[in-house]
Design a protein around this motif. Structure first.
Motif, PDB file in Angstrom:
ATOM      1  N   GLN A  28       2.673 -21.604   4.809  1.00 56.98           N
ATOM      2  CA  GLN A  28       3.082 -20.597   5.779  1.00 56.98           C
ATOM      3  C   GLN A  28       3.716 -19.394   5.078  1.00 56.98           C
ATOM      4  N   VAL A  29       3.800 -18.298   5.822  1.00 59.40           N
ATOM      5  CA  VAL A  29       4.388 -17.062   5.311  1.00 59.40           C
ATOM      6  C   VAL A  29       5.556 -16.673   6.212  1.00 59.40           C
ATOM      7  N   LYS A  86       5.549 -18.959   1.434  1.00 56.31           N
ATOM      8  CA  LYS A  86       5.636 -17.660   0.771  1.00 56.31           C
ATOM      9  C   LYS A  86       6.602 -16.802   1.590  1.00 56.31           C
ATOM     10  N   VAL A  87       7.540 -16.143   0.909  1.00 58.30           N
ATOM     11  CA  VAL A  87       8.634 -15.480   1.607  1.00 58.30           C
ATOM     12  C   VAL A  87       8.732 -14.005   1.228  1.00 58.30           C
ATOM     13  N   VAL A  88       8.911 -13.177   2.239  1.00 59.75           N
ATOM     14  CA  VAL A  88       9.243 -11.774   2.028  1.00 59.75           C
ATOM     15  C   VAL A  88      10.674 -11.567   2.498  1.00 59.75           C
ATOM     16  N   ILE A  89      11.525 -11.155   1.561  1.00 64.19           N
ATOM     17  CA  ILE A  89      12.925 -10.887   1.865  1.00 64.19           C
ATOM     18  C   ILE A  89      13.070  -9.425   2.249  1.00 64.19           C
ATOM     19  N   GLY A  90      13.659  -9.185   3.413  1.00 65.66           N
ATOM     20  CA  GLY A  90      14.032  -7.836   3.792  1.00 65.66           C
ATOM     21  C   GLY A  90      15.548  -7.738   3.774  1.00 65.66           C
ATOM     22  N   ASP A  91      16.095  -6.862   2.959  1.00 65.02           N
ATOM     23  CA  ASP A  91      17.547  -6.779   2.847  1.00 65.02           C
ATOM     24  C   ASP A  91      17.941  -5.334   2.551  1.00 65.02           C
ATOM     25  N   GLU A 132      13.519 -13.137  -9.254  1.00 59.88           N
ATOM     26  CA  GLU A 132      14.034 -14.419  -9.754  1.00 59.88           C
ATOM     27  C   GLU A 132      13.359 -15.597  -9.058  1.00 59.88           C
ATOM     28  N   PHE A 133      12.992 -15.426  -7.795  1.00 58.83           N
ATOM     29  CA  PHE A 133      12.338 -16.496  -7.049  1.00 58.83           C
ATOM     30  C   PHE A 133      10.893 -16.714  -7.483  1.00 58.83           C
ATOM     31  N   GLY A 134      10.253 -15.692  -8.062  1.00 54.43           N
ATOM     32  CA  GLY A 134       8.907 -15.880  -8.560  1.00 54.43           C
ATOM     33  C   GLY A 134       7.830 -15.228  -7.716  1.00 54.43           C
ATOM     34  N   GLU A 135       6.595 -15.541  -8.016  1.00 52.98           N
ATOM     35  CA  GLU A 135       5.443 -14.830  -7.461  1.00 52.98           C
ATOM     36  C   GLU A 135       5.234 -15.067  -5.963  1.00 52.98           C
ATOM     37  N   ASN A 136       5.806 -16.112  -5.425  1.00 56.01           N
ATOM     38  CA  ASN A 136       5.650 -16.385  -3.993  1.00 56.01           C
ATOM     39  C   ASN A 136       6.730 -15.731  -3.142  1.00 56.01           C
ATOM     40  N   CYS A 137       7.462 -14.798  -3.749  1.00 53.31           N
ATOM     41  CA  CYS A 137       8.518 -14.093  -3.024  1.00 53.31           C
ATOM     42  C   CYS A 137       8.421 -12.598  -3.302  1.00 53.31           C
ATOM     43  N   LEU A 138       8.553 -11.815  -2.250  1.00 50.52           N
ATOM     44  CA  LEU A 138       8.526 -10.353  -2.348  1.00 50.52           C
ATOM     45  C   LEU A 138       9.804  -9.798  -1.740  1.00 50.52           C
ATOM     46  N   GLY A 139      10.394  -8.820  -2.391  1.00 48.32           N
ATOM     47  CA  GLY A 139      11.588  -8.168  -1.873  1.00 48.32           C
ATOM     48  C   GLY A 139      11.269  -6.782  -1.342  1.00 48.32           C
ATOM     49  N   LEU A 154       8.189  -3.292   6.399  1.00 52.80           N
ATOM     50  CA  LEU A 154       8.396  -4.690   6.034  1.00 52.80           C
ATOM     51  C   LEU A 154       7.221  -5.545   6.490  1.00 52.80           C
ATOM     52  N   VAL A 155       6.784  -5.352   7.716  1.00 46.98           N
ATOM     53  CA  VAL A 155       5.631  -6.102   8.227  1.00 46.98           C
ATOM     54  C   VAL A 155       4.375  -5.741   7.442  1.00 46.98           C
ATOM     55  N   LYS A 156       4.168  -4.456   7.191  1.00 49.75           N
ATOM     56  CA  LYS A 156       2.976  -4.023   6.460  1.00 49.75           C
ATOM     57  C   LYS A 156       2.945  -4.628   5.061  1.00 49.75           C
ATOM     58  N   GLN A 157       4.074  -4.586   4.349  1.00 48.50           N
ATOM     59  CA  GLN A 157       4.090  -5.120   2.994  1.00 48.50           C
ATOM     60  C   GLN A 157       3.875  -6.630   2.989  1.00 48.50           C
ATOM     61  N   THR A 158       4.370  -7.309   4.005  1.00 51.88           N
ATOM     62  CA  THR A 158       4.141  -8.753   4.112  1.00 51.88           C
ATOM     63  C   THR A 158       2.657  -9.039   4.273  1.00 51.88           C
ATOM     64  N   LEU A 159       2.007  -8.316   5.159  1.00 50.64           N
ATOM     65  CA  LEU A 159       0.578  -8.520   5.394  1.00 50.64           C
ATOM     66  C   LEU A 159      -0.251  -8.117   4.180  1.00 50.64           C
ATOM     67  N   ASP A 160       0.138  -7.037   3.529  1.00 52.19           N
ATOM     68  CA  ASP A 160      -0.581  -6.609   2.324  1.00 52.19           C
ATOM     69  C   ASP A 160      -0.479  -7.636   1.211  1.00 52.19           C
ATOM     70  N   LYS A 161       0.692  -8.260   1.084  1.00 52.19           N
ATOM     71  CA  LYS A 161       0.931  -9.200  -0.012  1.00 52.19           C
ATOM     72  C   LYS A 161       0.380 -10.592   0.284  1.00 52.19           C
ATOM     73  N   PHE A 162       0.639 -11.104   1.501  1.00 46.24           N
ATOM     74  CA  PHE A 162       0.323 -12.500   1.796  1.00 46.24           C
ATOM     75  C   PHE A 162      -0.656 -12.707   2.947  1.00 46.24           C
ATOM     76  N   GLY A 163      -1.028 -11.636   3.661  1.00 48.53           N
ATOM     77  CA  GLY A 163      -2.121 -11.711   4.611  1.00 48.53           C
ATOM     78  C   GLY A 163      -1.802 -12.186   6.018  1.00 48.53           C
ATOM     79  N   LYS A 164      -0.598 -12.684   6.258  1.00 43.47           N
ATOM     80  CA  LYS A 164      -0.258 -13.162   7.592  1.00 43.47           C
ATOM     81  C   LYS A 164       1.259 -13.309   7.702  1.00 43.47           C
ATOM     82  N   ILE A 165       1.724 -13.576   8.918  1.00 47.81           N
ATOM     83  CA  ILE A 165       3.136 -13.885   9.163  1.00 47.81           C
ATOM     84  C   ILE A 165       3.193 -15.052  10.136  1.00 47.81           C
TER      85      ILE A 165
END
Length: 255
Positions: A16-17, A41-46, A57-64, A78-89
């Motif tokens: 899951q993403v 796979k996790v996208v951090i929004g902060d 630090e978390f590695g390739e399965n995490c995007l900030g 944030l939504v666009k970058q998540t979809l661009d990187k991992f394809g779904k939410i």
């Protein structure tokens, strides 16, 4: 003979993403850590600029992604970058929030405005942005909003903060009611004091020691003790739970 309806007793989240706002520290970081351990796979929004270093630090399965949840352009990015990187939410966890405490006679207008903007509107708009995506793409998703025990009970000097967290709880119930037909579950988690940086700052010392005596468990929560219930609510094991506010408070509110 027991009949099973697809509840996942393994609490799997593999593949899951998730988007986790406020994911660079505190409860959000603990949730990100647990999600990654469970194959999410996790996208951090902060809002903090160190979000990029934390994600690295978390590695390739995490995007900030640096984000101010009060800004429409940031939420959409944030939504666009998540979809661009991992394809779904599949999952949204809204940990981004702020606190300002003062007595009811002294609370400042600017504190009200800031709390409402971040805790209520920021949370709602993230729900709306991701919820719209899930509905349009027929995603059976899960959303968890971080509220607080302060949204359920009266606490001294918490009037503005408590109102915003009560709003999050009410919002959660309404979204669950409206979006259940789309296969989207929406729940909230309401912690007691959590030993984050902000928790230590507010509650270290005599005031915190006195408060802990009022909690049946006799202590405050660690961040991973909030991350666990969040992960559970996002898992298939919680497939029939929606519109629920899960109090993680060591029994404080049962009084």
């Amino acid at each position: 003979m027991l009949k099973y309806f697809g509840a996942d007793a393994n609490f799997s989240l593999e593949g899951q993403v998730a988007i986790v706002t406020g994911g660079a520290n505190g409860i959000g970081k603990a949730t990100t850590t647990l999600f990654l351990q469970k194959g999410v796979k996790v996208v951090i929004g902060d809002y903090k600029s160190d979000v990029y270093d934390v994600a690295k630090e978390f590695g390739e399965n995490c995007l900030g992604v640096q984000i101010d949840v009060t800004k429409d352009s940031d939420r959409k990015n944030l939504v666009k970058q998540t979809l661009d990187k991992f394809g779904k939410i599949d999952i949204l966890v809204n940990c981004a929030g702020m606190v300002a405490l003062d007595s009811a006679v002294d609370v400042k207008d600017e504190d009200w405005d800031a709390l409402l903007a971040v805790n209520v509107m920021g949370t709602f708009k993230m729900n709306q942005e991701v919820g719209r995506y899930m509905i349009e793409n027929k995603i059976n998703g899960s959303i968890v909003n971080i509220a607080s025990q302060a949204g359920t009970i009266a606490l001294d000097k918490h009037v503005a903060y408590s109102v915003t967290k009560a709003g999050v709880i009410s919002m959660t119930k309404i979204l669950a009611f409206e979006w259940g037909k789309f296969g989207i579950r929406v729940n909230s988690v309401s912690p007691t004091v959590v030993l984050t940086e902000m928790g230590h700052k507010a509650w270290d010392g005599p005031a915190g020691d006195a408060f802990k005596k009022e909690i049946p468990s006799g202590r405050f929560a660690e961040t991973d003790e909030i991350a666990g219930p969040i992960a559970f609510l996002c898992s298939g094991a919680a497939g029939m739970i929606t519109g629920h506010d899960l109090l993680v408070d060591g029994g404080y509110t049962i009084k």
